[in-house]
Write a protein that holds these residues in place. Structure first.
Motif, PDB file in Angstrom:
ATOM      1  N   ILE A   1      -8.355 -22.380 -26.625  1.00  0.00           N
ATOM      2  CA  ILE A   1      -7.582 -21.596 -27.599  1.00  0.00           C
ATOM      3  C   ILE A   1      -8.508 -20.957 -28.622  1.00  0.00           C
ATOM      4  O   ILE A   1      -8.375 -19.770 -28.940  1.00  0.00           O
ATOM      5  CB  ILE A   1      -6.517 -22.473 -28.280  1.00  0.00           C
ATOM      6  N   PHE A   2      -9.470 -21.723 -29.142  1.00  0.00           N
ATOM      7  CA  PHE A   2     -10.392 -21.178 -30.134  1.00  0.00           C
ATOM      8  C   PHE A   2     -11.263 -20.075 -29.538  1.00  0.00           C
ATOM      9  O   PHE A   2     -11.541 -19.061 -30.193  1.00  0.00           O
ATOM     10  CB  PHE A   2     -11.250 -22.285 -30.751  1.00  0.00           C
ATOM     11  N   ILE A   3     -11.686 -20.243 -28.304  1.00  0.00           N
ATOM     12  CA  ILE A   3     -12.474 -19.199 -27.640  1.00  0.00           C
ATOM     13  C   ILE A   3     -11.620 -17.950 -27.433  1.00  0.00           C
ATOM     14  O   ILE A   3     -12.082 -16.824 -27.672  1.00  0.00           O
ATOM     15  CB  ILE A   3     -13.061 -19.719 -26.312  1.00  0.00           C
ATOM     16  N   LEU A   4     -10.370 -18.125 -27.002  1.00  0.00           N
ATOM     17  CA  LEU A   4      -9.470 -16.992 -26.806  1.00  0.00           C
ATOM     18  C   LEU A   4      -9.247 -16.239 -28.116  1.00  0.00           C
ATOM     19  O   LEU A   4      -9.287 -15.002 -28.142  1.00  0.00           O
ATOM     20  CB  LEU A   4      -8.140 -17.464 -26.221  1.00  0.00           C
ATOM     21  N   ILE A   5      -9.035 -16.971 -29.204  1.00  0.00           N
ATOM     22  CA  ILE A   5      -8.849 -16.329 -30.511  1.00  0.00           C
ATOM     23  C   ILE A   5     -10.091 -15.537 -30.895  1.00  0.00           C
ATOM     24  O   ILE A   5      -9.996 -14.393 -31.362  1.00  0.00           O
ATOM     25  CB  ILE A   5      -8.504 -17.380 -31.583  1.00  0.00           C
ATOM     26  N   ALA A   6     -11.278 -16.113 -30.693  1.00  0.00           N
ATOM     27  CA  ALA A   6     -12.523 -15.418 -31.028  1.00  0.00           C
ATOM     28  C   ALA A   6     -12.687 -14.139 -30.205  1.00  0.00           C
ATOM     29  O   ALA A   6     -13.077 -13.093 -30.737  1.00  0.00           O
ATOM     30  CB  ALA A   6     -13.716 -16.347 -30.819  1.00  0.00           C
ATOM     31  N   ILE A   7     -12.371 -14.207 -28.920  1.00  0.00           N
ATOM     32  CA  ILE A   7     -12.502 -13.030 -28.055  1.00  0.00           C
ATOM     33  C   ILE A   7     -11.508 -11.946 -28.463  1.00  0.00           C
ATOM     34  O   ILE A   7     -11.868 -10.765 -28.569  1.00  0.00           O
ATOM     35  CB  ILE A   7     -12.329 -13.423 -26.571  1.00  0.00           C
ATOM     36  N   VAL A   8     -10.256 -12.338 -28.692  1.00  0.00           N
ATOM     37  CA  VAL A   8      -9.236 -11.352 -29.093  1.00  0.00           C
ATOM     38  C   VAL A   8      -9.612 -10.700 -30.412  1.00  0.00           C
ATOM     39  O   VAL A   8      -9.499  -9.477 -30.569  1.00  0.00           O
ATOM     40  CB  VAL A   8      -7.837 -12.019 -29.156  1.00  0.00           C
ATOM     41  N   LYS A   9     -10.077 -11.486 -31.382  1.00  0.00           N
ATOM     42  CA  LYS A   9     -10.490 -10.906 -32.667  1.00  0.00           C
ATOM     43  C   LYS A   9     -11.660  -9.950 -32.484  1.00  0.00           C
ATOM     44  O   LYS A   9     -11.699  -8.882 -33.096  1.00  0.00           O
ATOM     45  CB  LYS A   9     -10.858 -12.011 -33.659  1.00  0.00           C
ATOM     46  N   TRP A  10     -12.623 -10.319 -31.633  1.00  0.00           N
ATOM     47  CA  TRP A  10     -13.773  -9.467 -31.397  1.00  0.00           C
ATOM     48  C   TRP A  10     -13.333  -8.128 -30.786  1.00  0.00           C
ATOM     49  O   TRP A  10     -13.779  -7.068 -31.216  1.00  0.00           O
ATOM     50  CB  TRP A  10     -14.771 -10.178 -30.479  1.00  0.00           C
ATOM     51  N   VAL A  11     -12.440  -8.197 -29.801  1.00  0.00           N
ATOM     52  CA  VAL A  11     -11.950  -6.984 -29.143  1.00  0.00           C
ATOM     53  C   VAL A  11     -11.171  -6.114 -30.135  1.00  0.00           C
ATOM     54  O   VAL A  11     -11.371  -4.889 -30.202  1.00  0.00           O
ATOM     55  CB  VAL A  11     -11.073  -7.339 -27.914  1.00  0.00           C
ATOM     56  N   LEU A  12     -10.296  -6.732 -30.920  1.00  0.00           N
ATOM     57  CA  LEU A  12      -9.511  -5.965 -31.894  1.00  0.00           C
ATOM     58  C   LEU A  12     -10.391  -5.355 -32.984  1.00  0.00           C
ATOM     59  O   LEU A  12     -10.119  -4.246 -33.454  1.00  0.00           O
ATOM     60  CB  LEU A  12      -8.426  -6.838 -32.528  1.00  0.00           C
ATOM     61  N   ARG A  13     -11.452  -6.060 -33.371  1.00  0.00           N
ATOM     62  CA  ARG A  13     -12.382  -5.484 -34.350  1.00  0.00           C
ATOM     63  C   ARG A  13     -13.042  -4.233 -33.794  1.00  0.00           C
ATOM     64  O   ARG A  13     -13.241  -3.252 -34.509  1.00  0.00           O
ATOM     65  CB  ARG A  13     -13.452  -6.517 -34.729  1.00  0.00           C
TER      66      ARG A  13
END
Length: 135
Positions: free
Chosen positions: A13-25
């Motif tokens: 979950i934490f990795i998924l959140i980090a990836i999604v935030k990176w993509v959205l940034r």
């Protein structure tokens, strides 16, 4: 075995959140803010008051719900997790609102909403797994 699965899911979950935030940034050109690891990062004094009100009321309600479930001799996970979903939505929605309305960078509300969606999805999946194993 349960704890290994739990830790792997939490890390996922934490990795998924980090990836999604990176993509959205990258997509929305959102600046990365420097935040302390375990701080509350309130936008202003009003946000701090509202956030603490939500945290205290949710804690009290969840504790009362657990005691009520114990009194009825029912497994407290399902109602508690449903209430947890509601309070998670309220908490993240409040943070997103204050970021959008009062922050120097209102685009951060996009990241908060995406994180909320991931957490709610994870909690709902846990609820479904618990229901499956209780039946």
């Amino acid at each position: 075995m349960f704890w290994l699965l739990f830790v792997l899911c939490a890390v996922g979950i934490f990795i998924l959140i980090a990836i999604v935030k990176w993509v959205l940034r990258k997509i929305f050109n959102i600046e990365k803010e420097k935040k302390k690891l375990f701080s509350y990062n309130h936008i202003n004094a009003l946000h701090k008051k509202v956030d603490w009100g939500i945290r205290i009321s949710s804690s009290i309600i969840l504790i009362l719900l657990v005691f009520y479930s114990i009194e009825l001799q029912e497994f407290p996970a399902i109602p508690s997790l449903n209430v947890l979903v509601v309070f998670t939505i309220i908490d993240f929605a409040t943070k997103a609102f204050f970021e959008w309305k009062y922050s120097d960078n209102p685009k951060h509300s996009i990241l908060t909403i995406s994180e909320m969606i991931i957490w709610i999805t994870a909690i709902i999946i846990v609820i479904q797994i618990v229901i499956h194993y209780l039946d």
